[in-house]
Write a protein that holds these residues in place. Structure first.
Motif, PDB file in Angstrom:
ATOM      1  N   UNK A 120       0.966  -1.185   0.008  1.00 14.56           N
ATOM      2  CA  UNK A 120       0.071  -0.114  -0.018  1.00 14.56           C
ATOM      3  C   UNK A 120       0.702   1.257  -0.073  1.00 14.56           C
ATOM      4  N   UNK A 121       2.055   1.406   0.701  1.00 14.03           N
ATOM      5  CA  UNK A 121       2.689   2.413   0.658  1.00 14.03           C
ATOM      6  C   UNK A 121       4.329   2.221   0.383  1.00 14.03           C
ATOM      7  N   UNK A 122       4.476   1.144  -0.204  1.00 11.92           N
ATOM      8  CA  UNK A 122       5.711   0.832  -0.924  1.00 11.92           C
ATOM      9  C   UNK A 122       6.969   0.931   0.195  1.00 11.92           C
ATOM     10  N   UNK A 123       6.545   0.732   1.410  1.00 17.02           N
ATOM     11  CA  UNK A 123       7.424   0.600   2.522  1.00 17.02           C
ATOM     12  C   UNK A 123       8.587  -0.872   2.607  1.00 17.02           C
ATOM     13  N   UNK A 124       9.751  -0.618   3.075  1.00 15.40           N
ATOM     14  CA  UNK A 124      10.154  -1.621   3.217  1.00 15.40           C
ATOM     15  C   UNK A 124      10.821  -2.002   4.731  1.00 15.40           C
ATOM     16  N   UNK A 125      10.307  -2.724   5.650  1.00 15.10           N
ATOM     17  CA  UNK A 125      10.557  -2.611   6.835  1.00 15.10           C
ATOM     18  C   UNK A 125      11.141  -3.918   7.228  1.00 15.10           C
ATOM     19  N   UNK A 126      12.177  -3.793   8.118  1.00 14.39           N
ATOM     20  CA  UNK A 126      12.945  -4.780   8.766  1.00 14.39           C
ATOM     21  C   UNK A 126      12.028  -5.663   9.897  1.00 14.39           C
ATOM     22  N   UNK A 127      11.775  -7.028   9.823  1.00 12.59           N
ATOM     23  CA  UNK A 127      10.803  -7.770  10.796  1.00 12.59           C
ATOM     24  C   UNK A 127      11.617  -8.781  11.471  1.00 12.59           C
ATOM     25  N   UNK A 128      12.790  -9.090  10.830  1.00 18.21           N
ATOM     26  CA  UNK A 128      13.589 -10.506  11.434  1.00 18.21           C
ATOM     27  C   UNK A 128      15.049 -10.488  11.272  1.00 18.21           C
ATOM     28  N   UNK A 129      15.688 -10.918  12.046  1.00 19.95           N
ATOM     29  CA  UNK A 129      17.304 -11.061  11.937  1.00 19.95           C
ATOM     30  C   UNK A 129      17.568 -12.142  11.137  1.00 19.95           C
ATOM     31  N   UNK A 130      16.684 -13.077  10.811  1.00 22.46           N
ATOM     32  CA  UNK A 130      17.147 -14.332   9.926  1.00 22.46           C
ATOM     33  C   UNK A 130      15.611 -15.197   9.675  1.00 22.46           C
ATOM     34  N   UNK A 131      15.820 -16.234   8.839  1.00 24.92           N
ATOM     35  CA  UNK A 131      14.887 -16.865   8.471  1.00 24.92           C
ATOM     36  C   UNK A 131      14.229 -17.753   9.724  1.00 24.92           C
ATOM     37  N   UNK A 132      15.234 -18.103  10.443  1.00 23.19           N
ATOM     38  CA  UNK A 132      14.607 -18.753  11.590  1.00 23.19           C
ATOM     39  C   UNK A 132      13.627 -18.017  12.450  1.00 23.19           C
ATOM     40  N   UNK A 133      14.082 -16.690  12.804  1.00 24.99           N
ATOM     41  CA  UNK A 133      13.448 -15.585  13.503  1.00 24.99           C
ATOM     42  C   UNK A 133      12.029 -15.431  12.718  1.00 24.99           C
ATOM     43  N   UNK A 134      12.326 -15.369  11.650  1.00 24.13           N
ATOM     44  CA  UNK A 134      10.927 -14.985  10.758  1.00 24.13           C
ATOM     45  C   UNK A 134      10.060 -15.995  10.828  1.00 24.13           C
ATOM     46  N   UNK A 135      10.298 -17.229  10.769  1.00 20.28           N
ATOM     47  CA  UNK A 135       9.407 -18.472  10.784  1.00 20.28           C
ATOM     48  C   UNK A 135       8.805 -18.447  12.233  1.00 20.28           C
ATOM     49  N   UNK A 136       9.516 -18.364  13.283  1.00 21.31           N
ATOM     50  CA  UNK A 136       8.998 -18.516  14.703  1.00 21.31           C
ATOM     51  C   UNK A 136       8.223 -17.379  14.804  1.00 21.31           C
ATOM     52  N   UNK A 137       8.673 -15.857  14.368  1.00 19.33           N
ATOM     53  CA  UNK A 137       7.846 -14.716  14.759  1.00 19.33           C
ATOM     54  C   UNK A 137       6.583 -14.765  13.983  1.00 19.33           C
ATOM     55  N   UNK A 138       6.556 -15.202  12.733  1.00 14.64           N
ATOM     56  CA  UNK A 138       5.232 -15.282  12.092  1.00 14.64           C
ATOM     57  C   UNK A 138       4.388 -16.321  12.481  1.00 14.64           C
ATOM     58  N   UNK A 139       4.745 -17.573  13.027  1.00 11.91           N
ATOM     59  CA  UNK A 139       3.897 -18.646  12.988  1.00 11.91           C
ATOM     60  C   UNK A 139       3.412 -18.425  14.721  1.00 11.91           C
TER      61      UNK A 139
END
Length: 145
Positions: A120-139
């Motif tokens: 919607x706003x074309x922003x690019x925002x940091x969400x996790x330090x690694x794929x492992x952290x992303x998976x855990x955080x998202x789930x």
């Protein structure tokens, strides 16, 4: 390692056959990028991670190629979004937002940081330090969009 890790967080996901070396090399060739080691290691175990409704947590290699090429080449987007050549999409939030690694130069992904691109706003925002952290955080709901 990746399958066990994901199952330890959620029993609601299933896996495909591992990606072949050819499938991973094709992604890298088509997108002119060196796939991050952590993502390549995941693909050696499964070609994507999917929930009970077959929605991907991690896209397959073919979807990575298809969707990254679409965003990089769809001419209408050049009028409303910054270029996508420096992003390597591998997942989506289900609402139009996409998760990605940042490509620095010469097709290199130097860091394992994960970002979300907001459609919607074309922003690019940091969400996790690694794929492992992303998976855990998202789930677990620690990461949301």
């Amino acid at each position: 390692m990746w399958k066990e890790y994901i199952i330890s967080i959620s029993k609601d996901h299933h896996f495909k056959e591992p990606a072949t070396n050819n499938e991973m090399e094709l992604v890298q060739k088509e997108l002119n990028v060196q796939m991050p080691k952590e993502l390549a290691d995941l693909f050696k175990e499964t070609n994507g991670v999917f929930d009970n409704w077959n929605c991907p947590l991690i896209w397959s290699t073919s979807q990575i190629s298809k969707d990254n090429k679409f965003f990089r080449n769809f001419e209408d987007y050049s009028d409303i979004y910054m270029p996508f050549e420096n992003l390597f999409f591998f997942s989506d939030a289900g609402n139009g937002d996409l998760f990605c690694y940042s490509i620095v130069k010469n097709g290199t992904i130097d860091k394992t940081d994960i970002y979300v691109w907001n459609h919607e706003d074309d922003s690019r925002t940091w969400v996790a330090a690694s794929l492992k952290d992303f998976i855990e955080g998202w789930l677990t709901g620690q990461i949301g969009v």
